[in-house]
Design an enzyme around this catalytic site. Sequence first.
Site, short mmCIF file in Angstrom:
data_model
loop_
_atom_site.label_atom_id
_atom_site.label_comp_id
_atom_site.label_asym_id
_atom_site.label_seq_id
_atom_site.Cartn_x
_atom_site.Cartn_y
_atom_site.Cartn_z
N THR B 87 -4.93 -7.37 -2.20
CA THR B 87 -6.47 -7.21 -1.40
C THR B 87 -7.05 -9.37 -1.05
O THR B 87 -7.09 -9.61 -0.37
CB THR B 87 -7.50 -7.03 -2.15
N THR B 162 -4.66 -5.70 -6.92
CA THR B 162 -5.15 -4.22 -8.35
C THR B 162 -4.95 -3.60 -8.94
O THR B 162 -4.72 -3.21 -10.04
CB THR B 162 -7.19 -4.29 -8.18
N LYS B 241 -6.73 -0.42 -15.39
CA LYS B 241 -7.69 -0.03 -14.42
C LYS B 241 -8.54 1.01 -14.28
O LYS B 241 -7.06 1.80 -14.24
CB LYS B 241 -6.69 -0.10 -13.44
#
Lengths: 606, 422
Positions: B87, B162, B241
């Site tokens: 991203t 991510t 994450k």
Amino acid sequence: MAKVKCGLEIHQQVDTKKLFCECDSIIHENTPHYTITRKLRAVVGETGEVDIAAAQEALKGKKYEYEAYDDNCCLIELDEEPPRSLRQEALLAGVQVAKLFKAKFVDEVQVMRKTVVDGSNTSGFQRTALVAYDGRIDSSLGKISIPTIIIEEDAARLIKDEPDKTTFRLDRLGIPLLEISTGPDIVSPDHCAEVAEKLGLFLRSTGKVKRGLGTIRQDVNVSIEGGERVEIKGAQDLKLLPKLVELEAVRQQSLIDIKKELEKRNVREVFAQIVDASRLLVNSKSKVIASALSKGGAVLGIKLPCFKGLIGKEVQPGRRLGTEFSDRAKVASGVGGIFHSDELPNYGILPDEVEQIAKHLDCGNHDGFVLVADAKNRAERALQAVLVRANDAIRGVPKEVRRANEDGTTTFMRLMPGAARMYPETDVLPIKITKQMIDSVEIPELIEHKIGRYEKLGLGHDLAELVAKSDRALLFDQFAKSFKALKPAYIAELLMTAERTVKRQFNIEINPADEDFCALLTALEHEEISKESVLEILKEKKSVKEVLNKYRMLSEGELLRELTRIIEESKGMPINALIGKAMGELRGKASGQKIVELLKKLTKSS
Amino acid sequence: MKPKAGDKVKITTSDGEFEGIILPRPELLSQDITVLKLKTGYNIGIENKKIKKMIVLEEYKTPVLKAKKLKPKADLPTVAILSTGGTISSRIDYRTGGVYADYSAEDFVAMCPELEEIANIKAAKVMSVMSEDAMASDWVKMAEEVLKVINEVDGVVITHGTDTMHFTSAALSFLLKDLNKPVVITGAQRSIDRGSSDAFMNLICAVTAAAKWDGAGVVVCMHGTMSDEFCNLTRGTKVRKMHTSRRDAFRAINDEPFAKVFTDGKIEVIKEDYAKRNSGKTSLRELEPRVAMVYIYPDMDPGIIDYHLKEKVHGLVIVATALGHVPTNNPKSLIPALQKAAKKIPVMICSQTLYGRVHPYVYANLRKLSMEVGATYLSDMLPEAAYSKLMVALKQKDAKEFMLTNIAGEISSREVDDCFLI
């Protein structure tokens, strides 16, 4: 007055949950549960051709604080979770409105991101979608076109604006809004008010929109011949609209006059060098200047060639061209304001200081100047903004978005954004508008039609309008149909005034439910209670069914017995006194007429 | 001429005339619609069957991006930014649907002008993968690219998707032996085309850390809270994450962040147990990618272990329940299959609770697995760290010994109170 053209943009909240999440659309006044802090960046899109670095400079150091509640804000309002699908129920409200305005539907609705960098959206954009186009309504002065019907999310509420920090509350963010825009077909200030009211009535006819303060907002686009389209935002009150339009026409005319005067003076473009005038003002009595210098700031100035007398020219009551310069400076760099030559000497700046500054800036007899006292880089940005506005003055009216002030004047908010600031919301799938979907929505009866229909039922115009616009219109329709023995006007009067009358007569606040009205009217229909009892029953502040028995009317036999008792108790009382006593005691339990009739009969026979 | 995405056209349909720019239609959506960007900026969908006529008014020309040339400043440290995709480095041209900008140093500085004040930026595009597509060979490639520049710069920033950033941060921690400077991995949870993107602050903080932090090693630098206040600098082997979408999704597990990094350049140290920058020589370790990870769940089919053996994996990471259990005393016991496996390849045990440590002896069933099967218990190592570490371990002399040795902070000897759910 110059010929005005104006168009309206109505923003109406829809009465559903939020557009892209499962939060309730409720506004709060209690203390927020938590706060987060964010910054925003200038990004490609909203800036178009503007240099990103410059745009970013303006945002630098600005913080946005967002206040949130657990019950009406979720991660989606916090921009911490992608949006869900567009709420179908809200879209259908849009479809219904589009049908009312006889608009055409797009085949597929595409949700867009409209870049907004004033902080009012945590994401930095507002989600918005065009649902229908090419609609229309009629007005007393001809057809008004409705080029677009849009569904979008409402922005966060501004709570506090400080130079380095703006505080918003997230409760309002995401509430569905219908945006109805008209073409530039409105021709006068009063016409504007008429069309705005009519649009509001149309929207309310759907029964799907929110009501109350802040649930509908009107923006108005105004231009006059030779002027430019200026969008005025934030008129909360319909009554302000004519004044806004009128004063904007005045403003544009004044700006055109200034343009003509500049033409006469042969001003084609303003080039100006920013000059530091601090050393001339080290001992200045002006508080603003002293404070800026004491903090290590500077007093900077620019010369505006041949502007003398024009900077001080009034464009709206109490607002001058200089005020417009000042607005631009404030927005561009957060300075408190500017000084301009047409208002000096004043504010602690002495005549000989003005003379020295003019000399320092190399001003001739016809030149004006602008000063800003603040931190040096801020003052520079402010003066650059003033320079841009001064050049706009040569061309006349700049295209701007302005905020409505309470007195009908306006303040600069930002330049008119271009189409470049729209790009697709890739997290939400497009929605096809099918024939089935369109057919599933009924066109609601217009409030205007309703008023006419109620008048035919025997309601006076005012009462008819009151009912038609009220929340109880549907209830009234049901009752008027079911209770044939009662006059519709009586039912309407009761529904519209019961609370107010009880408050006035007994100083009691009541809040009757629909069932209470139904029970009351049923009892009246069957002559079980008298009309005199109605307010008495309501003021008990209990379920009508519970207290109804107490007020039930007596049968003829029961009434005869009661009256006989009263006569016996009050032997020798003249007939008129007797009637008074009986009426008092039996109030609400029998009609007055009946009491008199029976009493006369009884006393005669004895 | 057939109009293509980006062209300005006039479309005539049964409903009227529309002027606008043709936009690309995403592949997975039905293709019976033409998307048009109107002059107002709004996009609308028009049913193809309604279109009677379409004429091109103006053909699309690819815009030329002008980036200003960077001038190195003598007094600033140098930071290399290696972009790998995700991203943070995807910018879509909404007119054509194509991805543009190849993330040169100039592009990064244009996107985030503050970087120029923090360090002299060198940038290279190493690859362009969304991180869910990353493979073990990509980790090797990244490590090689780091090694190429590490001696010419003060620190390296890797921009990364991510989704699997924590796999990469762990893998690089093991692949880069004796790392003498910081390698800071960062990314974005919000796309960079929006004013609210977290990419900018993450990037500013990551470059700050790469330029100034006094530690050496692989770290992840991402938002510490939902606010734009500071980023956490967290050990590459102890970060994970933990949320699908929040900015502050990357949390230290069984550990605390090393430091908070602020956009004004301040670095606030929280926990100073890291290797310091040094002048030692950094080198590469190799890896063997044929490692499998198996998640344990009730009533699972033990056949999955046999499958992996048949596929010739060289090592197994078992993500066991709690202290390190697998189904043991039921008809579907995993013990026989694991016993068979452990005879051939290393079998590693870590826990799906993520927090806390596995233990080989507390219960009888654990002893069966540790003593009878011979599985290796990996203390408080995260499953994702164990996965890439085992790949690297398989290229070492004694894989099991390597697994039990603390290489990059992946094993902590003691747990204190303030590491749980932070």
